[in-house]
Each structure stands twice: as structure tokens, then as C-alpha cells.
Design an enzyme around this catalytic site. Structure first.
Site, PDB file in Angstrom:
ATOM      1  N   PRO A 137       0.070  -2.067   0.621  1.00 33.73           N
ATOM      2  CA  PRO A 137      -0.380  -3.461   0.683  1.00 33.73           C
ATOM      3  C   PRO A 137       0.719  -4.526   0.812  1.00 33.73           C
ATOM      4  O   PRO A 137       0.929  -5.354  -0.081  1.00 33.73           O
ATOM      5  CB  PRO A 137      -1.150  -3.618  -0.624  1.00 33.73           C
ATOM      6  CG  PRO A 137      -0.441  -2.694  -1.568  1.00 33.73           C
ATOM      7  CD  PRO A 137      -0.027  -1.510  -0.721  1.00 33.73           C
ATOM      8  N   CYS A 138       1.372  -4.549   1.953  1.00 34.76           N
ATOM      9  CA  CYS A 138       2.406  -5.558   2.191  1.00 34.76           C
ATOM     10  C   CYS A 138       1.808  -6.962   2.244  1.00 34.76           C
ATOM     11  O   CYS A 138       2.527  -7.949   2.056  1.00 34.76           O
ATOM     12  CB  CYS A 138       3.200  -5.238   3.456  1.00 34.76           C
ATOM     13  SG  CYS A 138       2.194  -4.966   4.913  1.00 34.76           S
TER      14      CYS A 138
END
Length: 173
Positions: A137-138
Site C-alpha cells: 500500500p504505497c
């Protein structure tokens, strides 16, 4: 030569390229991102493989789980991943996986989390090189000032992903 199976997958929010190698997802990225060629070259070079447009069970499961996420029916992914990059990049991506659903962090905090507070710029670059969007989850990394910063899928999509997670998070409290 080894093969990375890929499929293009269009959702109502964006279009992905999904790739699997050795029954693991190695690619879930935005089809039209700016660094598409760079990401593809890194993955193919490191795995000594070429892209072959063909689906398989792991790609189909990835599509299903992404759809569930977008429909606010999924908070956690359970797909085997293959992180393809340098050791430093992998360290950053592993730290991204530890950011709780519905929460955000800053590049500075992520640098502290990996034990290298001075590596903020390098952490930001590794974050931007992430080839497994949403699952790694950047999008949960924002500026220290709380503002949204660059995102391969665009800032509008980043905002939407954070909204999806906030809505899901508050529904299940």
C-alpha cells in the site's frame, strides 16, 4: 527463457497490468504510469523472464480480490507476492505492508520505521518504484505536512483509495 504471465485488467477506477511468476503476483501496476517501461525492465531483468499475455489462477484471484477491495468488501489481501527489486527497495516495501489498513504514514516515518531516518528521499524513490500497487500500500504514504504527494496512479486515485479505506475502516469499527 522464463515467462511472466500478464493480463491487462480494467476496473471502473483505473487499468492495471497484473503479472505472475512462479505462482506469485510480481506485478499489479497502473498500465499507463509514467515509469511503466522502467518497472517492466526491472522485473523482467531481475527474473530473467519475458512477458507473455496469458492468465492463470493467481492472476484471476488477484482480479477478484482487487474487485472486492474496490467494492469495499475486502480489507486484507491473501495472495502470495514476489517483490522484485533491490534489497533496500524490498525493505521499504516490507515496511509498507505493515501500515495498517485505513491509516497513513509519512515518508519520514517510513524512514524511521526501517531504521534510517536520513533516507527519506531514497524511501520516497523506493515507494515510487513499487510494482504491486494497493496490495503493497504505497498509497498510504503522504507528506509530513499531511498532504497527498505523487502517486503512480495519479493523485485523484490516491485520494479515492484512502477514502475507500477510511469508509471501510469506519464501517467496521
Amino acid at each position: 527463457m522464463n515467462e511472466i504471465y500478464i493480463q491487462y485488467y480494467k476496473t471502473n477506477l483505473t487499468e492495471f497490468i497484473i503479472g505472475s511468476y512462479d505462482n506469485k503476483i510480481c506485478l499489479l501496476d497502473y498500465r499507463y504510469r509514467k515509469k511503466r517501461e522502467s518497472v517492466d525492465n526491472r522485473i523482467q531483468s531481475n527474473l530473467k523472464a519475458i512477458y507473455v499475455e496469458q492468465s492463470n489462477n493467481i492472476i484471476e484471484e488477484c482480479k477478484k480480490q482487487i474487485d472486492e477491495y474496490f467494492n469495499m468488501e475486502r480489507k486484507e489481501f491473501n495472495i502470495p507476492l514476489l517483490l522484485v527489486g533491490s534489497e533496500f527497495q524490498k525493505t521499504v516495501w516490507e515496511a509498507l505492508l505493515k501500515i495498517p489498513f485505513g491509516k497513513t504514514t509519512s515518508y519520514l516515518q517510513l524512514s524511521k520505521d526501517i531504521g534510517n531516518e536520513k533516507a527519506v528521499r531514497a524511501v520516497a524513490n523506493a515507494n515510487g518504484a513499487n510494482a504491486i500497487s494497493i496490495i503493497v500500500p504505497c498509497h498510504r504514504v503522504i507528506g509530513t505536512n499531511g498532504k497527498l504527494t505523487g502517486y503512480a496512479g495519479g493523485l485523484d486515485l490516491k485520494k479515492r483509495l484512502i477514502e475507500i479505506e477510511n469508509n471501510l475502516f469506519t464501517q467496521n469499527m
